[in-house]
Motif scaffolding. Structure first.
Motif, PDB file in Angstrom:
ATOM      1  N   ALA B  51       0.838  -1.200   0.000  1.00  0.00           N
ATOM      2  CA  ALA B  51       0.000   0.000   0.000  1.00  0.00           C
ATOM      3  C   ALA B  51       0.877   1.256   0.000  1.00  0.00           C
ATOM      4  O   ALA B  51       0.547   2.252  -0.649  1.00  0.00           O
ATOM      5  CB  ALA B  51      -0.938  -0.009   1.206  1.00  0.00           C
ATOM      6  N   ALA B  52       2.010   1.198   0.714  1.00  0.00           N
ATOM      7  CA  ALA B  52       2.923   2.346   0.741  1.00  0.00           C
ATOM      8  C   ALA B  52       3.537   2.559  -0.638  1.00  0.00           C
ATOM      9  O   ALA B  52       3.690   3.696  -1.108  1.00  0.00           O
ATOM     10  CB  ALA B  52       4.025   2.123   1.778  1.00  0.00           C
ATOM     11  N   PHE B  53       3.856   1.461  -1.295  1.00  0.00           N
ATOM     12  CA  PHE B  53       4.342   1.534  -2.671  1.00  0.00           C
ATOM     13  C   PHE B  53       3.333   2.281  -3.539  1.00  0.00           C
ATOM     14  O   PHE B  53       3.675   3.213  -4.257  1.00  0.00           O
ATOM     15  CB  PHE B  53       4.558   0.110  -3.221  1.00  0.00           C
ATOM     16  CG  PHE B  53       4.621   0.052  -4.712  1.00  0.00           C
ATOM     17  CD1 PHE B  53       5.810   0.310  -5.366  1.00  0.00           C
ATOM     18  CD2 PHE B  53       3.491  -0.216  -5.466  1.00  0.00           C
ATOM     19  CE1 PHE B  53       5.870   0.292  -6.747  1.00  0.00           C
ATOM     20  CE2 PHE B  53       3.536  -0.237  -6.843  1.00  0.00           C
ATOM     21  CZ  PHE B  53       4.728   0.026  -7.495  1.00  0.00           C
ATOM     22  N   GLU B  54       2.072   1.880  -3.457  1.00  0.00           N
ATOM     23  CA  GLU B  54       1.029   2.509  -4.275  1.00  0.00           C
ATOM     24  C   GLU B  54       0.862   3.978  -3.943  1.00  0.00           C
ATOM     25  O   GLU B  54       0.693   4.807  -4.831  1.00  0.00           O
ATOM     26  CB  GLU B  54      -0.319   1.825  -4.022  1.00  0.00           C
ATOM     27  CG  GLU B  54      -0.454   0.511  -4.724  1.00  0.00           C
ATOM     28  CD  GLU B  54      -1.889  -0.005  -4.653  1.00  0.00           C
ATOM     29  OE1 GLU B  54      -2.741   0.612  -3.989  1.00  0.00           O
ATOM     30  OE2 GLU B  54      -2.144  -1.044  -5.258  1.00  0.00           O
ATOM     31  N   ARG B  55       0.882   4.273  -2.649  1.00  0.00           N
ATOM     32  CA  ARG B  55       0.668   5.654  -2.212  1.00  0.00           C
ATOM     33  C   ARG B  55       1.805   6.544  -2.711  1.00  0.00           C
ATOM     34  O   ARG B  55       1.579   7.645  -3.221  1.00  0.00           O
ATOM     35  CB  ARG B  55       0.607   5.676  -0.684  1.00  0.00           C
ATOM     36  CG  ARG B  55       0.345   7.011  -0.092  1.00  0.00           C
ATOM     37  CD  ARG B  55       0.843   7.014   1.343  1.00  0.00           C
ATOM     38  NE  ARG B  55       2.268   6.720   1.376  1.00  0.00           N
ATOM     39  CZ  ARG B  55       2.918   6.175   2.395  1.00  0.00           C
ATOM     40  NH1 ARG B  55       2.265   5.804   3.470  1.00  0.00           N
ATOM     41  NH2 ARG B  55       4.220   5.981   2.338  1.00  0.00           N
ATOM     42  N   LEU B  56       3.045   6.056  -2.598  1.00  0.00           N
ATOM     43  CA  LEU B  56       4.185   6.861  -3.041  1.00  0.00           C
ATOM     44  C   LEU B  56       4.169   7.037  -4.556  1.00  0.00           C
ATOM     45  O   LEU B  56       4.486   8.112  -5.070  1.00  0.00           O
ATOM     46  CB  LEU B  56       5.503   6.211  -2.598  1.00  0.00           C
ATOM     47  CG  LEU B  56       5.783   6.328  -1.102  1.00  0.00           C
ATOM     48  CD1 LEU B  56       6.882   5.368  -0.692  1.00  0.00           C
ATOM     49  CD2 LEU B  56       6.177   7.758  -0.749  1.00  0.00           C
ATOM     50  N   ALA B  57       3.798   5.972  -5.259  1.00  0.00           N
ATOM     51  CA  ALA B  57       3.724   6.070  -6.713  1.00  0.00           C
ATOM     52  C   ALA B  57       2.651   7.078  -7.112  1.00  0.00           C
ATOM     53  O   ALA B  57       2.811   7.840  -8.068  1.00  0.00           O
ATOM     54  CB  ALA B  57       3.430   4.692  -7.312  1.00  0.00           C
ATOM     55  N   GLU B  58       1.580   7.075  -6.361  1.00  0.00           N
ATOM     56  CA  GLU B  58       0.475   8.011  -6.603  1.00  0.00           C
ATOM     57  C   GLU B  58       0.944   9.447  -6.331  1.00  0.00           C
ATOM     58  O   GLU B  58       0.674  10.362  -7.117  1.00  0.00           O
ATOM     59  CB  GLU B  58      -0.659   7.628  -5.652  1.00  0.00           C
ATOM     60  CG  GLU B  58      -1.868   8.484  -5.696  1.00  0.00           C
ATOM     61  CD  GLU B  58      -2.880   7.981  -6.708  1.00  0.00           C
ATOM     62  OE1 GLU B  58      -2.687   6.881  -7.246  1.00  0.00           O
ATOM     63  OE2 GLU B  58      -3.839   8.719  -6.955  1.00  0.00           O
ATOM     64  N   ASP B  59       1.654   9.620  -5.213  1.00  0.00           N
ATOM     65  CA  ASP B  59       2.155  10.955  -4.881  1.00  0.00           C
ATOM     66  C   ASP B  59       3.150  11.441  -5.928  1.00  0.00           C
ATOM     67  O   ASP B  59       3.283  12.647  -6.157  1.00  0.00           O
ATOM     68  CB  ASP B  59       2.843  10.949  -3.509  1.00  0.00           C
ATOM     69  CG  ASP B  59       1.852  10.730  -2.381  1.00  0.00           C
ATOM     70  OD1 ASP B  59       0.633  10.801  -2.636  1.00  0.00           O
ATOM     71  OD2 ASP B  59       2.294  10.484  -1.257  1.00  0.00           O
ATOM     72  N   ALA B  60       3.874  10.502  -6.535  1.00  0.00           N
ATOM     73  CA  ALA B  60       4.856  10.889  -7.551  1.00  0.00           C
ATOM     74  C   ALA B  60       4.180  11.673  -8.673  1.00  0.00           C
ATOM     75  O   ALA B  60       4.786  12.550  -9.288  1.00  0.00           O
ATOM     76  CB  ALA B  60       5.570   9.649  -8.104  1.00  0.00           C
ATOM     77  N   LYS B  61       2.895  11.362  -8.924  1.00  0.00           N
ATOM     78  CA  LYS B  61       2.178  12.083  -9.975  1.00  0.00           C
ATOM     79  C   LYS B  61       1.970  13.554  -9.617  1.00  0.00           C
ATOM     80  O   LYS B  61       1.805  14.385 -10.498  1.00  0.00           O
ATOM     81  CB  LYS B  61       0.806  11.433 -10.207  1.00  0.00           C
ATOM     82  CG  LYS B  61       0.918  10.118 -10.956  1.00  0.00           C
ATOM     83  CD  LYS B  61      -0.423   9.692 -11.499  1.00  0.00           C
ATOM     84  CE  LYS B  61      -1.401   9.500 -10.336  1.00  0.00           C
ATOM     85  NZ  LYS B  61      -2.689   8.943 -10.779  1.00  0.00           N
ATOM     86  N   LEU B  62       1.923  13.851  -8.306  1.00  0.00           N
ATOM     87  CA  LEU B  62       1.711  15.237  -7.865  1.00  0.00           C
ATOM     88  C   LEU B  62       3.025  16.011  -7.785  1.00  0.00           C
ATOM     89  O   LEU B  62       3.032  17.198  -7.469  1.00  0.00           O
ATOM     90  CB  LEU B  62       1.042  15.244  -6.477  1.00  0.00           C
ATOM     91  CG  LEU B  62      -0.321  14.552  -6.338  1.00  0.00           C
ATOM     92  CD1 LEU B  62      -0.707  14.406  -4.866  1.00  0.00           C
ATOM     93  CD2 LEU B  62      -1.389  15.357  -7.076  1.00  0.00           C
ATOM     94  N   ALA B  63       4.149  15.352  -8.024  1.00  0.00           N
ATOM     95  CA  ALA B  63       5.460  15.974  -7.834  1.00  0.00           C
ATOM     96  C   ALA B  63       5.613  17.207  -8.732  1.00  0.00           C
ATOM     97  O   ALA B  63       5.264  17.166  -9.905  1.00  0.00           O
ATOM     98  CB  ALA B  63       6.564  14.968  -8.135  1.00  0.00           C
ATOM     99  N   PRO B  64       6.112  18.303  -8.143  1.00  0.00           N
ATOM    100  CA  PRO B  64       6.256  19.536  -8.927  1.00  0.00           C
ATOM    101  C   PRO B  64       7.365  19.469  -9.977  1.00  0.00           C
ATOM    102  O   PRO B  64       7.310  20.210 -10.952  1.00  0.00           O
ATOM    103  CB  PRO B  64       6.557  20.590  -7.869  1.00  0.00           C
ATOM    104  CG  PRO B  64       7.065  19.850  -6.683  1.00  0.00           C
ATOM    105  CD  PRO B  64       6.450  18.495  -6.725  1.00  0.00           C
ATOM    106  N   THR B  65       8.357  18.626  -9.795  1.00  0.00           N
ATOM    107  CA  THR B  65       9.443  18.536 -10.774  1.00  0.00           C
ATOM    108  C   THR B  65       9.731  17.063 -11.084  1.00  0.00           C
ATOM    109  O   THR B  65       9.372  16.170 -10.313  1.00  0.00           O
ATOM    110  CB  THR B  65      10.760  19.151 -10.255  1.00  0.00           C
ATOM    111  OG1 THR B  65      11.272  18.306  -9.212  1.00  0.00           O
ATOM    112  CG2 THR B  65      10.557  20.560  -9.697  1.00  0.00           C
ATOM    113  N   VAL B  66      10.430  16.861 -12.209  1.00  0.00           N
ATOM    114  CA  VAL B  66      10.809  15.498 -12.582  1.00  0.00           C
ATOM    115  C   VAL B  66      11.742  14.900 -11.524  1.00  0.00           C
ATOM    116  O   VAL B  66      11.676  13.709 -11.216  1.00  0.00           O
ATOM    117  CB  VAL B  66      11.474  15.489 -13.971  1.00  0.00           C
ATOM    118  CG1 VAL B  66      12.003  14.107 -14.302  1.00  0.00           C
ATOM    119  CG2 VAL B  66      10.483  15.917 -15.036  1.00  0.00           C
TER     120      VAL B  66
END
Lengths: 248, 248
Positions: B51-66
């Motif tokens: 679940a943490a994997f999924e959550r972090l991957a999801e948050d990666a989409k909100l990341a302001p920079t590459v």
């Protein structure tokens, strides 16, 4: 440096390397245009792996079972490690990974935004179609690259096991409910269309990359060859769709 | 088996191991209740990593920079590898990883669904708060486990670098815009509340696990100790919020 066609080798790019393909990175990169094209190519590939990571992680949320979820998470982690290798390579050749990736972010993000799967099967078809087309394209390009870059590109295209997983699951679903086939075939056509339209945008925007593809900076590529390459990729796509049980 | 309070050791569980904590898995697992509790614990931890994997991957989409995106993807991949170790361990002790994880899926999925971050900073605070509370809890429990299980649990709790990344980014954002502090502090309180309510549901549902926690199957745990454990975890949370620049 010409070698005769080798009839026992089916792959179109399996001739003995000539020109840049016979050189190592240090020799080939002395040409600034070639160097810029490779930085572009690695940047596009790196961003593609990062986007594939995100897409697979996203699909993992749609997984019907914990086992399927874990299988997709495993592939996503593999894509991330490919990204890491490309990013490390960009650093090693004194290029900034972030800068190299940025020009390709919008096209790849748009592609993923415009083709967000609405369920688990659409996600599997998308991953399979997308990975396969990207992999065909990079393999074609790789054959024309210097030997160091080529080895890296081929290594990160190594199958993450996603293909078989997607094919097995999609085929089983269509066998269980044949009406699914029509919807998924439409979906695959839409994916191919969006992929081509984004690819065209990238080629139009990125001088260094497109000069390498059509301008003969790397060895053996001209406009006619690019046309043949697209035919081969489309043909391979049609065959894969048939293997999935879908009309392309 | 009592040991005196050791004033020079701040960690409450740093005494010499006694009872089950001094045994290896082969000895400790001869007790079926202990074995069932460990399978539960590893299952909960494995699903938590997934679940943490999924959550972090999801948050990666909100990341302001590459660059931020890549940093989150790296942490997500690290969580996945923790998941893999736990899953491999469950197989090694003849337990089915999917079966062991399933009882905990709903509570963890509900927690993540009820606390979906609305932006990048909420995602960072959530990852930091969530990981820290989970890590505090598992470390407390680990001290009471057989030495083989303890070593594995401590290894997968190893910092993935997420903590520092979140603290630096959140602090910098609050310094730049102090009004953010109030909103994020409210958010952190909501996270702690939801985490406690899901944890209570799990403890109420899972006999083997809760018997280990409060019934003294593993060494040294009783109801009073569980109460003290929750105080310590809450206290550590308050300190972390202060370090972030947030009122808990």
């Amino acid at each position: 440096m010409e070698t005769p066609d080798n009839a026992t080798e089916p792959a179109p790019a399996a001739e003995q390397p000539t020109g840049i393909a016979a050189q190592d990175w240090d020799t080939a990169s002395a040409e600034p245009q070639y160097r810029a094209a490779v930085v572009d190519l690695l940047g596009a590939l790196a961003y593609g792996e990062l986007a594939a990571f995100e897409r697979l992680a996203e699909d993992a949320k749609l997984a019907p079972t914990v086992g399927d979820k874990a299988a997709l998470a495993r592939m996503a982690a593999a894509e991330f490690h490919h990204f890491e290798r490309l990013s490390d390579r960009l650093l090693a050749i004194d290029a900034d990974p972030t800068g190299a990736m940025e020009p390709f972010g919008k096209a790849l993000d748009d592609f993923h935004r415009l083709t967000a799967p609405s369920d688990w099967l659409e996600g599997l078809v998308k991953a399979y179609v997308g990975d396969s087309i990207a992999s065909d394209f990079y393999r074609e390009v790789a054959a024309r690259l210097d030997e160091d870059t080529r080895a890296l590109v081929l290594a990160v295209l190594d199958d993450t096991g996603h293909g078989n997983f997607a094919v097995e699951n999609v085929r089983a679903a269509i066998e269980a409910d044949p009406r699914l086939g029509g919807r998924l075939a439409l979906w695959a056509r839409r994916l191919m269309g969006e992929a081509l339209s984004q690819a065209q945008r990238v080629v139009a925007d990125r001088d260094a990359l497109s000069t390498m593809l059509v301008g003969g900076v790397a060895d053996g590529f001209d406009l006619a060859e690019v046309g043949r390459m697209f035919s081969r990729i489309t043909e391979a796509h049609t065959k894969r769709m048939a293997a999935l049980g879908l009309a392309a």
